[in-house]
Design an enzyme around this catalytic site. Structure first.
Site, mmCIF file in Angstrom:
data_model
loop_
_atom_site.group_PDB
_atom_site.id
_atom_site.type_symbol
_atom_site.label_atom_id
_atom_site.label_comp_id
_atom_site.label_asym_id
_atom_site.label_seq_id
_atom_site.Cartn_x
_atom_site.Cartn_y
_atom_site.Cartn_z
ATOM 1 N N ASP A 101 0.865 -1.178 0.000
ATOM 2 C CA ASP A 101 0.000 0.000 0.000
ATOM 3 C C ASP A 101 0.900 1.226 0.000
ATOM 4 O O ASP A 101 2.053 1.167 0.425
ATOM 5 C CB ASP A 101 -0.914 0.017 1.242
ATOM 6 C CG ASP A 101 -2.175 0.844 1.039
ATOM 7 O OD1 ASP A 101 -3.270 0.260 0.933
ATOM 8 O OD2 ASP A 101 -2.069 2.092 0.951
ATOM 9 N N TYR B 266 -12.822 8.517 -13.573
ATOM 10 C CA TYR B 266 -12.877 7.225 -12.870
ATOM 11 C C TYR B 266 -13.485 6.160 -13.797
ATOM 12 O O TYR B 266 -12.959 5.048 -13.918
ATOM 13 C CB TYR B 266 -13.701 7.378 -11.583
ATOM 14 C CG TYR B 266 -13.749 6.125 -10.729
ATOM 15 C CD1 TYR B 266 -12.707 5.792 -9.863
ATOM 16 C CD2 TYR B 266 -14.854 5.263 -10.782
ATOM 17 C CE1 TYR B 266 -12.757 4.639 -9.082
ATOM 18 C CE2 TYR B 266 -14.904 4.108 -10.009
ATOM 19 C CZ TYR B 266 -13.851 3.798 -9.158
ATOM 20 O OH TYR B 266 -13.902 2.652 -8.390
ATOM 21 N N LYS C 10 -11.629 2.765 -15.199
ATOM 22 C CA LYS C 10 -12.100 1.400 -14.910
ATOM 23 C C LYS C 10 -12.485 0.650 -16.188
ATOM 24 O O LYS C 10 -12.340 -0.575 -16.258
ATOM 25 C CB LYS C 10 -13.267 1.454 -13.919
ATOM 26 C CG LYS C 10 -12.841 1.936 -12.514
ATOM 27 C CD LYS C 10 -11.784 1.042 -11.894
ATOM 28 C CE LYS C 10 -11.395 1.429 -10.489
ATOM 29 N NZ LYS C 10 -10.371 0.539 -9.915
ATOM 30 N N ILE D 281 -19.498 -0.840 -2.342
ATOM 31 C CA ILE D 281 -18.955 -1.682 -1.270
ATOM 32 C C ILE D 281 -18.617 -0.771 -0.087
ATOM 33 O O ILE D 281 -18.067 0.329 -0.279
ATOM 34 C CB ILE D 281 -17.686 -2.436 -1.734
ATOM 35 C CG1 ILE D 281 -17.961 -3.251 -3.011
ATOM 36 C CG2 ILE D 281 -17.151 -3.337 -0.622
ATOM 37 C CD1 ILE D 281 -18.977 -4.385 -2.882
ATOM 38 N N THR E 160 -16.731 0.848 2.105
ATOM 39 C CA THR E 160 -15.337 1.210 2.402
ATOM 40 C C THR E 160 -15.226 2.734 2.482
ATOM 41 O O THR E 160 -16.177 3.451 2.148
ATOM 42 C CB THR E 160 -14.372 0.736 1.290
ATOM 43 O OG1 THR E 160 -14.632 1.523 0.123
ATOM 44 C CG2 THR E 160 -14.538 -0.738 0.964
#
Ligand code: NAP
Length: 256
Positions: free
Chosen positions: A37, A156, A160, A189, A191
């Site tokens: 990371d 974005y 993707k 999701i 997060t």
């Protein structure tokens, strides 16, 4: 017997969210995990969680948009475990929600350099290492935004869709070399990334669940573990005939 017993996996962006859940899931299914990371604190916490549960993990701090970091990540993984069997290119950023005509070069460049170029750099280095060791599997994190558009998220969405393209190309170029390459396309999701998008979209008036639960036919957003389970399966011998696939894990989002 775990699904990925004794395999070695590299996971980028494994200090939080889907990457962390995937790292924990690989470890619980028997893999040795290279936890990478840009955020070394988050990655260290993931390594801690794996070791506490009795698994094996190594931390490598790396920014996937930097070729030297990516080269060092792959070298470190091969030096530590001898080879890379699996790689999960998960690191990604959401950027800012901005209408198309007002998009800034900075927002576009930042998103493309991490999500698309970062995935490209990692794939190149992973494939080179896998060719030397006789094969492997790669899973890239695309998104439902790699299948359809989302207002305000043009860079974005482009990044993707690009990840899906890289996935298909690598799958057809390296299928006969024993390398399978697939992409997963999560819906919403739970997060930090989804919290940020909900904050931006609602000015902080709604949580990600309040805003996005009703948008999914299944009636809720997903959990990181629900994406991790698919990724680990794709990397396992159970998925031996699956390559070049771009697979939604989205509670029915793109079925609408
Ligand atoms: P997250 O919670 O924000 O976690 C992403 C992790 O990647 C963070 O630890 C982040 O570190 C790290 N990272 C950011 N830039 C990096 C870089 N240049 N190099 C290495 N690591 C970097 O995001 P997530 O929701 O788990 O998303 C993981 C992936 O799934 C992303 O590719 C995302 O686009 C995709 N996805 C997510 C959703 C969703 O609803 N959550 C849906 C579809 C697809 P910092 O925190 O320090 O930035």
């Amino acid at each position: 017997m775990g699904l990925v017993d004794e395999l070695t996996v590299i996971i980028t962006g494994a200090g939080a969210g889907i990457g962390r859940a995937t790292a924990l899931c690989f470890a619980s299914e028997g893999a040795q995990v290279v936890v990478s990371d840009i955020d070394s604190n988050g990655a260290a916490e993931t390594v801690n969680m794996i070791e506490k549960a009795g698994g094996t993990a190594t931390l490598v701090t790396a920014d996937v948009s930097k070729p030297a970091d990516v080269a060092a990540l792959i070298d470190m993984a091969v030096a530590t475990y001898g080879k890379i069997d699996c790689a999960v290119n998960n690191a990604g950023i959401e950027g800012k929600i901005i209408p198309f005509a007002d998009q800034t070069d900075d927002n576009f460049d930042a998103i493309i350099s991490v999500n698309l170029k970062g995935t490209f750099l990692c794939m190149k280095a992973e494939i080179a290492a896998m060719l030397k060791s006789g094969g492997g599997t790669i899973v890239n994190l695309s998104s439902v935004a790699g299948l359809i558009g989302f207002s305000g998220l043009a860079p974005y969405v482009a990044s993707k869709h690009g990840v899906a393209g890289l996935t298909k190309n690598a799958a057809l170029e390296y299928g006969k070399s024993g390398i399978r390459v697939n992409a997963v396309c999560p819906g919403g999701i739970d997060t930090r990334m989804l919290d940020s998008l909900a904050d931006q979209a609602t000015g902080g008036t709604q949580s990600s669940a309040q805003m996005m639960d009703p948008l999914h036919p299944i009636g809720r957003i997903g959990k990181p573990q629900e994406v991790a389970d698919l990724i680990v399966w794709l990397c396992s011998p159970r998925a031996s005939f699956v390559t070049g696939a771009i697979i939604p894990v989205d509670g029915g989002y793109v079925a609408q």
